[in-house]
Write a protein that holds these residues in place. Structure first.
Motif, PDB file in Angstrom:
ATOM      1  N   TYR A 247       0.820  -1.218   0.000  1.00  0.00           N
ATOM      2  CA  TYR A 247       0.000   0.000   0.000  1.00  0.00           C
ATOM      3  C   TYR A 247       0.855   1.271   0.000  1.00  0.00           C
ATOM      4  O   TYR A 247       0.425   2.314  -0.490  1.00  0.00           O
ATOM      5  N   PHE A 248       2.084   1.174   0.560  1.00  0.00           N
ATOM      6  CA  PHE A 248       2.942   2.359   0.686  1.00  0.00           C
ATOM      7  C   PHE A 248       3.730   2.647  -0.599  1.00  0.00           C
ATOM      8  O   PHE A 248       3.980   3.808  -0.925  1.00  0.00           O
ATOM      9  N   SER A 249       4.114   1.601  -1.323  1.00  0.00           N
ATOM     10  CA  SER A 249       5.065   1.768  -2.428  1.00  0.00           C
ATOM     11  C   SER A 249       4.518   2.390  -3.716  1.00  0.00           C
ATOM     12  O   SER A 249       5.316   2.942  -4.489  1.00  0.00           O
ATOM     13  N   PRO A 250       3.206   2.340  -4.035  1.00  0.00           N
ATOM     14  CA  PRO A 250       2.759   2.900  -5.318  1.00  0.00           C
ATOM     15  C   PRO A 250       3.192   4.341  -5.604  1.00  0.00           C
ATOM     16  O   PRO A 250       3.595   4.627  -6.730  1.00  0.00           O
ATOM     17  N   PRO A 251       3.142   5.292  -4.630  1.00  0.00           N
ATOM     18  CA  PRO A 251       3.625   6.643  -4.953  1.00  0.00           C
ATOM     19  C   PRO A 251       5.111   6.678  -5.339  1.00  0.00           C
ATOM     20  O   PRO A 251       5.516   7.454  -6.208  1.00  0.00           O
ATOM     21  N   ILE A 252       5.924   5.822  -4.703  1.00  0.00           N
ATOM     22  CA  ILE A 252       7.348   5.774  -5.037  1.00  0.00           C
ATOM     23  C   ILE A 252       7.541   5.201  -6.440  1.00  0.00           C
ATOM     24  O   ILE A 252       8.330   5.724  -7.242  1.00  0.00           O
ATOM     25  N   LEU A 253       6.796   4.146  -6.761  1.00  0.00           N
ATOM     26  CA  LEU A 253       6.869   3.578  -8.102  1.00  0.00           C
ATOM     27  C   LEU A 253       6.368   4.579  -9.138  1.00  0.00           C
ATOM     28  O   LEU A 253       6.894   4.649 -10.254  1.00  0.00           O
ATOM     29  N   LEU A 254       5.358   5.365  -8.775  1.00  0.00           N
ATOM     30  CA  LEU A 254       4.855   6.403  -9.670  1.00  0.00           C
ATOM     31  C   LEU A 254       5.954   7.421  -9.984  1.00  0.00           C
ATOM     32  O   LEU A 254       6.176   7.780 -11.149  1.00  0.00           O
ATOM     33  N   LEU A 255       6.665   7.893  -8.947  1.00  0.00           N
ATOM     34  CA  LEU A 255       7.772   8.829  -9.161  1.00  0.00           C
ATOM     35  C   LEU A 255       8.847   8.217 -10.058  1.00  0.00           C
ATOM     36  O   LEU A 255       9.411   8.885 -10.932  1.00  0.00           O
ATOM     37  N   PHE A 256       9.109   6.940  -9.833  1.00  0.00           N
ATOM     38  CA  PHE A 256      10.130   6.248 -10.621  1.00  0.00           C
ATOM     39  C   PHE A 256       9.753   6.218 -12.101  1.00  0.00           C
ATOM     40  O   PHE A 256      10.566   6.540 -12.979  1.00  0.00           O
ATOM     41  N   PHE A 257       8.491   5.878 -12.408  1.00  0.00           N
ATOM     42  CA  PHE A 257       8.076   5.799 -13.808  1.00  0.00           C
ATOM     43  C   PHE A 257       7.948   7.189 -14.435  1.00  0.00           C
ATOM     44  O   PHE A 257       8.228   7.348 -15.629  1.00  0.00           O
ATOM     45  N   VAL A 258       7.531   8.187 -13.656  1.00  0.00           N
ATOM     46  CA  VAL A 258       7.482   9.554 -14.178  1.00  0.00           C
ATOM     47  C   VAL A 258       8.896  10.041 -14.508  1.00  0.00           C
ATOM     48  O   VAL A 258       9.141  10.631 -15.562  1.00  0.00           O
ATOM     49  N   ARG A 259       9.832   9.761 -13.613  1.00  0.00           N
ATOM     50  CA  ARG A 259      11.219  10.148 -13.856  1.00  0.00           C
ATOM     51  C   ARG A 259      11.779   9.447 -15.096  1.00  0.00           C
ATOM     52  O   ARG A 259      12.497  10.039 -15.903  1.00  0.00           O
ATOM     53  N   SER A 260      11.424   8.169 -15.267  1.00  0.00           N
ATOM     54  CA  SER A 260      11.851   7.433 -16.455  1.00  0.00           C
ATOM     55  C   SER A 260      11.235   8.043 -17.710  1.00  0.00           C
ATOM     56  O   SER A 260      11.886   8.140 -18.754  1.00  0.00           O
ATOM     57  N   GLY A 261       9.967   8.448 -17.609  1.00  0.00           N
ATOM     58  CA  GLY A 261       9.312   9.090 -18.750  1.00  0.00           C
ATOM     59  C   GLY A 261       9.945  10.418 -19.118  1.00  0.00           C
ATOM     60  O   GLY A 261      10.027  10.782 -20.298  1.00  0.00           O
ATOM     61  N   MET A 262      10.432  11.155 -18.113  1.00  0.00           N
ATOM     62  CA  MET A 262      11.106  12.430 -18.389  1.00  0.00           C
ATOM     63  C   MET A 262      12.439  12.217 -19.108  1.00  0.00           C
ATOM     64  O   MET A 262      12.913  13.096 -19.816  1.00  0.00           O
ATOM     65  N   SER A 263      13.037  11.053 -18.915  1.00  0.00           N
ATOM     66  CA  SER A 263      14.295  10.748 -19.595  1.00  0.00           C
ATOM     67  C   SER A 263      14.079  10.200 -20.997  1.00  0.00           C
ATOM     68  O   SER A 263      15.039  10.028 -21.747  1.00  0.00           O
ATOM     69  N   PHE A 264      12.840   9.890 -21.339  1.00  0.00           N
ATOM     70  CA  PHE A 264      12.543   9.255 -22.620  1.00  0.00           C
ATOM     71  C   PHE A 264      12.665  10.270 -23.750  1.00  0.00           C
ATOM     72  O   PHE A 264      11.995  11.300 -23.747  1.00  0.00           O
ATOM     73  N   ARG A 265      13.525   9.990 -24.723  1.00  0.00           N
ATOM     74  CA  ARG A 265      13.748  10.892 -25.856  1.00  0.00           C
ATOM     75  C   ARG A 265      13.007  10.344 -27.077  1.00  0.00           C
ATOM     76  O   ARG A 265      13.479   9.437 -27.753  1.00  0.00           O
ATOM     77  N   LEU A 266      11.852  10.927 -27.363  1.00  0.00           N
ATOM     78  CA  LEU A 266      11.008  10.445 -28.451  1.00  0.00           C
ATOM     79  C   LEU A 266      11.693  10.594 -29.807  1.00  0.00           C
ATOM     80  O   LEU A 266      11.569   9.727 -30.678  1.00  0.00           O
ATOM     81  N   ASP A 267      12.444  11.693 -29.989  1.00  0.00           N
ATOM     82  CA  ASP A 267      13.097  11.919 -31.281  1.00  0.00           C
ATOM     83  C   ASP A 267      14.182  10.875 -31.564  1.00  0.00           C
ATOM     84  O   ASP A 267      14.501  10.599 -32.724  1.00  0.00           O
ATOM     85  N   ALA A 268      14.740  10.275 -30.503  1.00  0.00           N
ATOM     86  CA  ALA A 268      15.814   9.298 -30.696  1.00  0.00           C
ATOM     87  C   ALA A 268      15.310   8.005 -31.334  1.00  0.00           C
ATOM     88  O   ALA A 268      16.096   7.241 -31.888  1.00  0.00           O
ATOM     89  N   LEU A 269      14.000   7.766 -31.277  1.00  0.00           N
ATOM     90  CA  LEU A 269      13.464   6.526 -31.835  1.00  0.00           C
ATOM     91  C   LEU A 269      13.586   6.467 -33.358  1.00  0.00           C
ATOM     92  O   LEU A 269      13.756   5.396 -33.935  1.00  0.00           O
ATOM     93  N   VAL A 279      21.682   2.448 -36.959  1.00  0.00           N
ATOM     94  CA  VAL A 279      20.401   1.730 -36.864  1.00  0.00           C
ATOM     95  C   VAL A 279      19.458   2.528 -35.954  1.00  0.00           C
ATOM     96  O   VAL A 279      19.791   2.789 -34.797  1.00  0.00           O
ATOM     97  N   PRO A 280      18.268   2.930 -36.441  1.00  0.00           N
ATOM     98  CA  PRO A 280      17.332   3.683 -35.590  1.00  0.00           C
ATOM     99  C   PRO A 280      16.889   2.868 -34.381  1.00  0.00           C
ATOM    100  O   PRO A 280      16.727   1.647 -34.465  1.00  0.00           O
ATOM    101  N   LEU A 281      16.672   3.556 -33.273  1.00  0.00           N
ATOM    102  CA  LEU A 281      16.248   2.869 -32.058  1.00  0.00           C
ATOM    103  C   LEU A 281      14.871   2.227 -32.199  1.00  0.00           C
ATOM    104  O   LEU A 281      14.570   1.247 -31.520  1.00  0.00           O
ATOM    105  N   LEU A 282      14.029   2.774 -33.092  1.00  0.00           N
ATOM    106  CA  LEU A 282      12.713   2.189 -33.306  1.00  0.00           C
ATOM    107  C   LEU A 282      12.837   0.771 -33.864  1.00  0.00           C
ATOM    108  O   LEU A 282      12.104  -0.143 -33.459  1.00  0.00           O
ATOM    109  N   VAL A 283      13.781   0.568 -34.775  1.00  0.00           N
ATOM    110  CA  VAL A 283      14.024  -0.765 -35.345  1.00  0.00           C
ATOM    111  C   VAL A 283      14.566  -1.699 -34.262  1.00  0.00           C
ATOM    112  O   VAL A 283      14.131  -2.853 -34.135  1.00  0.00           O
ATOM    113  N   ILE A 284      15.521  -1.198 -33.471  1.00  0.00           N
ATOM    114  CA  ILE A 284      16.094  -2.013 -32.393  1.00  0.00           C
ATOM    115  C   ILE A 284      15.018  -2.381 -31.374  1.00  0.00           C
ATOM    116  O   ILE A 284      14.899  -3.539 -30.963  1.00  0.00           O
ATOM    117  N   GLY A 285      14.208  -1.400 -30.980  1.00  0.00           N
ATOM    118  CA  GLY A 285      13.180  -1.647 -29.968  1.00  0.00           C
ATOM    119  C   GLY A 285      12.114  -2.627 -30.427  1.00  0.00           C
ATOM    120  O   GLY A 285      11.728  -3.534 -29.685  1.00  0.00           O
TER     121      GLY A 285
END
Length: 349
Positions: A247-269, A279-285
């Protein structure tokens, strides 16, 4: 002309101010991302500790060998197929290929456990799935520890030495022993007469302290926290603490995924990165996504066939191992921090 010049004189300062504001916002976002770097370690600690709940010795004695065989097959086959894809088919650098292949072995225990709780599922399939999910993160971290050593050796040109490969594995073994000691200490600090609030505070304090020790040693807290949860669940009278932390961990996991989303570079795909041989990252992914699923399914099927599991378990276990989120994203953040530069950013993206 005078009107146009007047309008230009008004717009230029506004445009300059807007550009400065945009730069300040970008700098602010970068500082937030850098300042929240520790969130990945804490989120991994909560995920790993809750995974330790399913390492009950009485259950493992009944089917431990079978589960280990299934886990080794599904985890390693997924990593091998991804490495073949990235290194030999896409011709990506060895350092990037070997780390991405190691990440392919991990699954997402959080999504699996949530689904099981919501459906109230029981039976051999669920028991096998929970043990495999917990064990394959252990295999994944060991593979990651070796892979990051190989990656650094290949990039530095120092060559592969026995010590460079054994050292991270030995360090993780020490961390596991330390995590088990923390689990024993946690039980001693929480006698039955303690209130539930105090138990929650003590457990979080110990988890944070352990993360601090791991940060000082520059090692992932995943295995140690898993050992802490394993020791605690086997010596404690009940498992209410795991529900409290759930019950306690969801806010921490939320911060973790939001922080990961802020690091996500859409143009790099869609841009061809020079560090990845164009090789484009979209092909690799996209190819990574499909090949990993194939490796997980075939590995789980072969493992279940070898240990003579029921046909329904054999046919569907691989599909239940497809989810990949928390552990892999956390390890990719650690990998990006270790590799650094454009390659580290591409790995995390």
């Amino acid at each position: 002309r005078l009107a146009a010049l007047f309008l230009l004189a008004l717009l230029l300062p506004a445009a300059a101010a807007a550009e400065k504001t945009e730069e300040r916002v970008a700098q602010g976002i970068e500082s937030v991302i850098d300042g929240m770097d520790f969130i990945a370690d804490i989120a991994l600690a909560f995920i790993a500790f809750s995974t330790g709940e399913f390492f009950k010795f009485d259950t493992l004695k009944k089917s431990g060998a079978k589960v280990m065989i299934i886990t080794v097959f599904e985890a390693i086959l997924a990593s091998v197929l991804v490495f073949v894809l990235t290194f030999w088919v896409l011709r990506l650098p060895l350092s990037f290929s070997v780390v991405l292949a190691a990440l392919a072995s991990a699954t997402a225990p959080a999504s699996t456990m949530m689904t099981i709780r919501q459906t109230g599922a029981r039976g051999d399939f669920v028991d096998t799935l929970l043990q495999v999910v917990a064990l394959d993160d252990v295999v994944g971290l060991v593979l990651y520890s070796v892979a990051i050593s190989v990656a650094l050796a290949s990039r530095n040109g120092s060559g592969f030495t026995f010590g460079a490969l054994v050292k991270p594995v030995a360090l993780n073994a020490v961390i596991m022993a330390l995590g088990g000691t923390f689990g024993l200490f946690m039980k001693l600090l929480m006698p039955s007469n303690r209130s539930t609030d105090n138990k929650l505070i003590i457990s979080i304090a110990l988890l944070f302290s352990f993360c601090g020790v791991c940060a000082l040693l520059d090692v992932s807290p995943l295995l140690g926290c898993m050992a802490m949860g394993t020791v605690y669940t086997n010596i404690a009278e009940n498992d209410k603490l795991f529900k409290q932390l759930g019950y306690f961990s969801p806010p921490i996991l939320l911060l973790f995924f939001v922080r990961s989303g802020m690091s996500f570079r859409l143009d790099a795909l869609v841009s061809a990165s020079g560090g990845l041989n164009g090789v484009p990252l979209l092909v690799i992914g996209a190819s990574y996504f499909l090949v990993r699923i194939l490796g997980k399914y075939l590995g789980a099927w072969l493992g279940c066939w070898l240990v003579k599991k029921d046909r329904l378990v054999r046919d569907y276990l691989g599909l239940a191992l497809i989810p990949q989120a928390g552990v892999a994203i956390g390890l990719s953040a650690l990998g990006a921090r270790t590799l650094g530069g454009a390659m580290g950013e591409d790995l995390q993206t």
